[in-house]
Design an enzyme around this catalytic site. Structure first.
Site, PDB file in Angstrom:
ATOM      1  CG  HIS A  88      46.222  67.362  19.826  1.00 40.06           C
ATOM      2  ND1 HIS A  88      46.214  67.018  18.494  1.00 40.06           N
ATOM      3  CD2 HIS A  88      46.755  68.608  19.870  1.00 40.06           C
ATOM      4  CE1 HIS A  88      46.724  67.992  17.770  1.00 40.06           C
ATOM      5  NE2 HIS A  88      47.060  68.972  18.585  1.00 40.06           N
ATOM      6  CG  HIS A 139      50.977  76.236  15.180  1.00 42.21           C
ATOM      7  ND1 HIS A 139      49.642  76.550  15.067  1.00 42.21           N
ATOM      8  CD2 HIS A 139      51.012  74.925  15.571  1.00 42.21           C
ATOM      9  CE1 HIS A 139      48.918  75.486  15.369  1.00 42.21           C
ATOM     10  NE2 HIS A 139      49.722  74.490  15.694  1.00 42.21           N
ATOM     11  CD  GLU A 172      47.998  72.568  18.829  1.00 46.57           C
ATOM     12  OE1 GLU A 172      48.354  72.465  17.638  1.00 46.57           O
ATOM     13  OE2 GLU A 172      47.270  71.722  19.398  1.00 46.57           O
ATOM     14  CG  ASP A 211      52.347  71.919  20.425  1.00 44.57           C
ATOM     15  OD1 ASP A 211      51.587  72.854  20.134  1.00 44.57           O
ATOM     16  OD2 ASP A 211      52.590  70.980  19.637  1.00 44.57           O
ATOM     17  CG  HIS A 242      47.332  70.964  12.942  1.00 45.49           C
ATOM     18  ND1 HIS A 242      46.612  70.449  13.995  1.00 45.49           N
ATOM     19  CD2 HIS A 242      48.372  71.611  13.514  1.00 45.49           C
ATOM     20  CE1 HIS A 242      47.207  70.737  15.133  1.00 45.49           C
ATOM     21  NE2 HIS A 242      48.280  71.441  14.866  1.00 45.49           N
ATOM     22  CG  ASP A 299      52.324  71.337  14.284  1.00 49.25           C
ATOM     23  OD1 ASP A 299      53.183  71.049  15.135  1.00 49.25           O
ATOM     24  OD2 ASP A 299      51.335  72.045  14.544  1.00 49.25           O
ATOM     25  CE1 TYR A 303      52.556  65.735  14.875  1.00 48.11           C
ATOM     26  CE2 TYR A 303      52.178  66.453  12.627  1.00 48.11           C
ATOM     27  CZ  TYR A 303      52.324  66.745  13.971  1.00 48.11           C
ATOM     28  OH  TYR A 303      52.222  68.045  14.399  1.00 48.11           O
ATOM     29  CG  HIS A 362      55.975  68.141  17.140  1.00 45.89           C
ATOM     30  ND1 HIS A 362      55.985  68.438  18.478  1.00 45.89           N
ATOM     31  CD2 HIS A 362      54.894  68.776  16.627  1.00 45.89           C
ATOM     32  CE1 HIS A 362      54.945  69.229  18.759  1.00 45.89           C
ATOM     33  NE2 HIS A 362      54.278  69.453  17.657  1.00 45.89           N
TER      34      HIS A 362
HETATM   35 FE1  FEO Z   1      49.841  72.252  16.133  1.00 45.29          FE
HETATM   36 FE2  FEO Z   1      52.682  71.011  17.384  1.00 45.29          FE
HETATM   37  O1  FEO Z   1      51.207  72.102  17.378  1.00 45.29           O
END
Ligand code: FEO
Length: 397
Positions: A23, A79, A81, A83, A147, A166, A194, A227
């Site tokens: 981030h 998701h 995002e 990543d 999130h 996530d 996390y 992750h």
């Molecule tokens: Fe919310 Fe691992 O991206």
């Protein structure tokens, strides 16, 4: 390279030992991380998520070495995002008509980041199902605000496998892949970090969502997050932890967080730690110089604590910039159910303690009336004031 995780399901993600910050500069990565993507090969072939853009070509080449990309029937985008979506554009150049399954909000977040897309979007909602053959289905579960508004999890029947995105993840390079094979203590530490630093601001959503998932009666035998390591051994342990962590979690711990110019405020911090230890030896007290210690690790300790004491000298009618920034971050994490107190030194104007108290209240902490405000260096009266503040704090815990 693919690594089997369940019947007809392989991990095809990227283990990232280079990553030090996530981030932007917001989150420190101490033990590597991973972007987990998965390949399901039932009658239908399904790719679940991709990886961060810098690794997209390696990811696509790896997939090609394992399967003919044209065999992919569906792509699940849990998701938007970057990543996890960072390889989509280049992948879809090769297989442009492949149906993508995601939430309505995910279409918005993907188009917001990558521009208007003519991808084959199939919008799904909680409870929608996708037949993948061999008697198995994917069941989608919207994970709004866990999130991002677009977040989703996908449950695979037959394998009883939840691709949780996530949620339940860790920034942790788990070469061993599974929780029963990694250093579990480290994995739990990373899972808590996390949660404290990324998930906690959305804690009320966690509580509601976990109840909703319970109501769906999904028999979960494995949780594969996006992750870190996969929860294979007793996967519900992390669900139970999330329930606990989302409800004003605290342990018998106290954090002292301060910065200091000429060690006057540090002396108060040390005295506070000494007085707590003397009165409550079983309480774990951790004292951190905010400017010198990793902010995410301090926040994880704050998350675990029942109280915090924050200190700063007064500099130009305010707190030190390190403390101001730290308090700003603290507020964003929306911790609950914790007491707090303020302390600091000053030479002439002395605003820091009042400012800290106000910021702590704004951050949702229950601030006690007692404080320690020392002119220059602690004298005997100031030491008595430290004792009084510690007495008052412990009385309220
Ligand atoms: Fe919310 Fe691992 O991206």
């Amino acid at each position: 390279m693919r690594r089997k995780i369940s019947e007809n399901v392989s991990w095809v993600g990227y283990i990232d030992w280079e990553l030090k910050k996530f981030h932007g500069e917001e989150y420190s990565v101490m033990n590597g991380s991973s972007q987990n993507a998965y390949l399901i090969e039932e009658e239908k072939t399904v790719l679940v998520d991709t990886v961060w853009a810098p690794h997209r070509f390696e990811f696509i080449e790896n997939l090609k070495s394992e399967i003919d990309l044209n065999k992919i029937d569906y792509i699940i985008v849990n998701h938007g995002e970057v990543d996890h979506s960072g390889a989509l554009r280049d992948l879809l150049k090769e297989i442009p008509d492949t149906p993508l399954y995601c939430t309505a909000n995910c279409v918005k977040s993907l188009e917001g980041q990558y521009g208007k897309l003519d991808w084959n979007f199939n919008v799904v909602k909680t409870g929608d199902r996708l037949d993948i053959g061999n008697g198995k289905e994917l069941i989608f579960v919207e994970m709004r605000m866990l999130h991002w508004p677009d977040s989703m999890a996908t449950y695979m029947t037959g394998n009883n496998l939840l691709f949780s995105m996530d949620a339940f993840g860790q920034h942790f390079a788990a070469e061993e892949l599974f929780n029963d094979l990694v250093d579990e203590e480290l994995m739990h530490k990373e899972a808590m970090k996390y949660f404290a630093n990324i998930i906690h601001p959305f804690a009320p959503f966690v509580t509601r969502k976990l109840k909703e998932i319970e109501g769906m009666n999904l028999d979960i035998k494995m949780i594969a997050p996006s992750h870190g390591a996969i929860w294979r051994d007793n996967p519900m342990q992390i669900v139970e932890k999330y329930k606990e962590w989302a409800e004003g979690y605290k342990e018998d711990r106290i954090v002292i967080a301060y910065d200091t110019m000429w060690e006057g405020t540090m002396e108060i911090a040390n005295k506070i730690a000494y007085e707590i230890n003397k009165r409550s030896p079983e309480t774990i007290v951790k004292s951190f110089n905010i400017a010198k210690y990793d902010k995410n690790d301090i926040m994880t300790e704050v998350f675990r604590s029942k109280a915090i004491l924050v200190g700063s000298p007064t500099e130009v009618n305010d707190v030190l910039s390190s403390v101001a920034e730290w308090l700003h971050f603290l507020k964003s994490l929306k911790f609950k159910n914790k007491k707090a107190a303020a302390f600091g030194t000053y030479g002439w104007s002395g605003e820091s303690v009042k400012i800290i108290q106000e910021r702590l209240k704004e951050a949702g902490f229950d601030v006690i009336d007692e404080f320690v405000k020392v002119n220059w260096r602690m004298n005997e009266d100031d030491k008595v004031q430290v004792e009084k503040m510690v007495d008052a704090l412990l009385k309220e815990l």
